[in-house]
Design a protein around this motif. Structure first.
Motif, short mmCIF file in Angstrom:
data_model
loop_
_atom_site.label_atom_id
_atom_site.label_comp_id
_atom_site.label_asym_id
_atom_site.label_seq_id
_atom_site.Cartn_x
_atom_site.Cartn_y
_atom_site.Cartn_z
N HIS A 34 1.03 -1.19 0.10
CA HIS A 34 -0.10 0.07 -0.01
C HIS A 34 0.89 1.27 0.03
O HIS A 34 2.00 1.13 0.35
CB HIS A 34 -0.86 -0.07 1.15
N ALA A 35 0.35 2.53 -0.43
CA ALA A 35 0.97 3.60 -0.20
C ALA A 35 0.07 4.74 0.05
O ALA A 35 -0.76 5.28 -0.45
CB ALA A 35 1.32 4.03 -1.92
N LYS A 36 0.36 4.88 1.52
CA LYS A 36 -0.72 5.76 2.20
C LYS A 36 -0.56 7.11 1.86
O LYS A 36 -1.46 8.10 2.06
CB LYS A 36 -0.54 5.67 3.68
N PHE A 37 0.60 7.57 1.49
CA PHE A 37 0.93 8.89 1.07
C PHE A 37 0.21 9.24 -0.34
O PHE A 37 0.14 10.30 -0.71
CB PHE A 37 2.31 9.02 0.69
N LEU A 38 -0.46 8.30 -0.97
CA LEU A 38 -1.24 8.47 -2.06
C LEU A 38 -2.54 8.91 -1.73
O LEU A 38 -3.46 9.37 -2.82
CB LEU A 38 -1.27 7.25 -3.12
N VAL A 39 -3.06 8.48 -0.69
CA VAL A 39 -4.43 8.71 -0.42
C VAL A 39 -4.72 10.29 -0.47
O VAL A 39 -4.21 11.06 0.10
CB VAL A 39 -4.71 8.40 1.02
N GLY A 40 -5.63 10.69 -1.31
CA GLY A 40 -6.25 12.30 -1.40
C GLY A 40 -5.40 12.80 -2.41
O GLY A 40 -5.60 14.02 -2.67
N GLN A 41 -4.49 12.26 -3.08
CA GLN A 41 -3.60 12.81 -4.07
C GLN A 41 -4.07 12.83 -5.48
O GLN A 41 -4.34 11.62 -6.02
CB GLN A 41 -2.38 12.38 -3.98
N ASP A 85 -7.75 2.87 -1.95
CA ASP A 85 -8.75 2.97 -1.19
C ASP A 85 -8.18 3.72 -0.05
O ASP A 85 -7.09 4.26 -0.23
CB ASP A 85 -9.00 1.42 -0.70
N GLN A 86 -8.88 3.59 0.99
CA GLN A 86 -8.60 4.44 2.15
C GLN A 86 -7.24 4.05 2.86
O GLN A 86 -6.65 4.85 3.66
CB GLN A 86 -9.65 4.57 3.13
N ASP A 87 -6.55 2.78 2.58
CA ASP A 87 -5.28 2.48 3.08
C ASP A 87 -4.11 2.70 2.08
O ASP A 87 -2.95 2.50 2.50
CB ASP A 87 -5.29 1.03 3.61
N GLY A 88 -4.45 3.14 0.88
CA GLY A 88 -3.46 3.59 -0.11
C GLY A 88 -3.21 2.36 -0.80
O GLY A 88 -2.26 2.37 -1.61
N THR A 89 -3.85 1.28 -0.79
CA THR A 89 -3.83 0.19 -1.79
C THR A 89 -4.63 0.34 -2.94
O THR A 89 -5.57 0.87 -3.17
CB THR A 89 -4.62 -1.08 -1.16
N LEU A 90 -3.88 0.10 -4.15
CA LEU A 90 -4.20 0.09 -5.77
C LEU A 90 -5.68 -0.70 -5.52
O LEU A 90 -5.49 -1.83 -5.36
CB LEU A 90 -3.24 -0.07 -6.43
#
Length: 257
Positions: A34-41, A85-90
Motif C-alpha cells: 500500500h502507499a498511504k501517501f497516495l490517499v487524497g492525492q 482505497d483508504q489504506d492506499g492500496t491500488l
C-alpha cells in the motif's frame, strides 16, 4: 543534512536526508502493498516518457504558471484519488503507476546550493524504511547493496526523463501550443454541471495549423505522438468523473478547479 522545510520539498516528501553507509548502515527496506501517501492525492507529476502508458488510465494535463509541468489526474477534485482505497492500496492491479510514485521515498537531490552532483536521498519519515525494519538491506559490508544500486539507477533514469520533459515543455511554450483548459460534465439527476478549470491543454487548432518546418521538427523529435497521447487522454476526464460519482466523492455541483 538537516531536513528541509516542508514548503521546499516535492509532493509526498516530509523531510529529506542523504543516504549514507555510515548513518544508515543497518537500514532495511521492505516492499509495501500500500502507499498511504497516495490517499487524497489527485494529481501526480509525470514525464513525457510515460505519456503512452499514462494516457490509457488517466487524463494528462499541464499546470498553470510560467513553468508548466505535465500531470496525470487520479481524481478531478483535490483530496480525491479514485485509484486507491483508504489504506492506499491500488484498486486496479494492472494499471500503470507513474514513476514519480514508484521512486518514493527516494530521490536525487543537491546537498549544497549550486552543486553539480546529485546525491541519493530519502524521506526518513516514510513507512517501511529504517534500522528497525524487516526487509532488504540497503548496505552490505559498508557498500551499497544490489537493492540500493537498483534504486540509484531508477532515480538516475527518472532524472534523465525529467530533463527530456523539461525540453518538451520548453518546446511547447516556444510554439505557443498551450491554452487554458476547461471540462464541463453533466451528471444524471443533477441540474447544475460540474465545470473543471485551472489546468492547461494543447491547442488542437494551433497544432493543426503548424507550418511545415515546425511539423517536421516535432515529428522528427518525437513530440507529435506525445501531443496526441495527451489529447486522446482527455476523453478519460469523464471516466474519472464517473468513478468519483460511484465512490460518492463528488463536491456540490458548482464551479470547481
Amino acid at each position: 543534512m538537516a531536513s528541509a522545510p516542508q514548503s521546499q520539498l516535492p509532493l509526498f516528501y516530509n523531510a529529506l536526508e542523504p543516504l549514507s553507509s555510515e548513518a544508515h548502515a543497518n537500514f532495511k527496506m521492505k516492499q509495501l502493498t500500500h502507499a498511504k501517501f497516495l490517499v487524497g492525492q489527485h494529481a501526480i507529476p509525470i514525464t513525457v516518457d510515460e505519456f503512452p502508458l499514462v494516457q490509457r488510465y488517466m487524463p494528462i494535463v499541464f499546470t498553470d504558471g510560467d513553468d508548466p509541468v505535465p500531470l496525470g489526474l487520479m481524481g478531478l477534485n483535490e483530496g480525491v484519488n479514485v485509484f486507491v482505497d483508504q489504506d492506499g492500496t491500488l484498486t486496479e492491479n494492472q494499471m500503470y503507476v507513474p514513476a514519480y510514485i514508484r521512486r518514493y521515498p527516494f530521490m536525487l537531490a543537491r546537498l549544497r546550493p549550486g552543486a553539480d552532483e546529485l546525491s541519493l536521498c530519502f524521506d526518513p519519515t516514510a513507512e517501511g524504511i529504517g534500522a528497525g525494519e524487516e526487509g532488504l538491506p540497503l548496505f552490505e559490508d559498508g557498500q551499497p547493496s544490489e537493492v540500493t544500486k537498483s534504486i540509484l539507477q531508477f532515480n538516475e533514469s527518472f532524472e534523465q526523463a525529467g530533463a527530456r520533459t523539461a525540453q518538451f515543455m520548453r518546446d511547447l511554450i516556444e510554439m505557443d501550443l498551450l491554452m487554458d483548459g476547461e471540462t464541463t460534465i453533466t451528471a444524471d439527476g443533477v441540474e447544475q454541471p460540474f465545470i473543471y478549470r485551472g489546468f492547461r491543454i494543447v491547442n488542437e487548432e494551433k497544432l493543426s495549423e503548424l507550418r511545415g518546418d515546425q511539423l517536421r521538427k516535432i515529428h522528427k523529435n518525437g513530440m507529435l505522438p506525445l501531443l496526441y497521447a495527451h489529447l486522446f487522454s482527455m476523453s478519460l476526464m469523464r471516466d474519472i468523473f464517473s468513478r468519483q460519482m460511484q465512490l460518492g466523492l463528488m463536491p456540490a455541483p458548482q464551479l470547481v478547479s
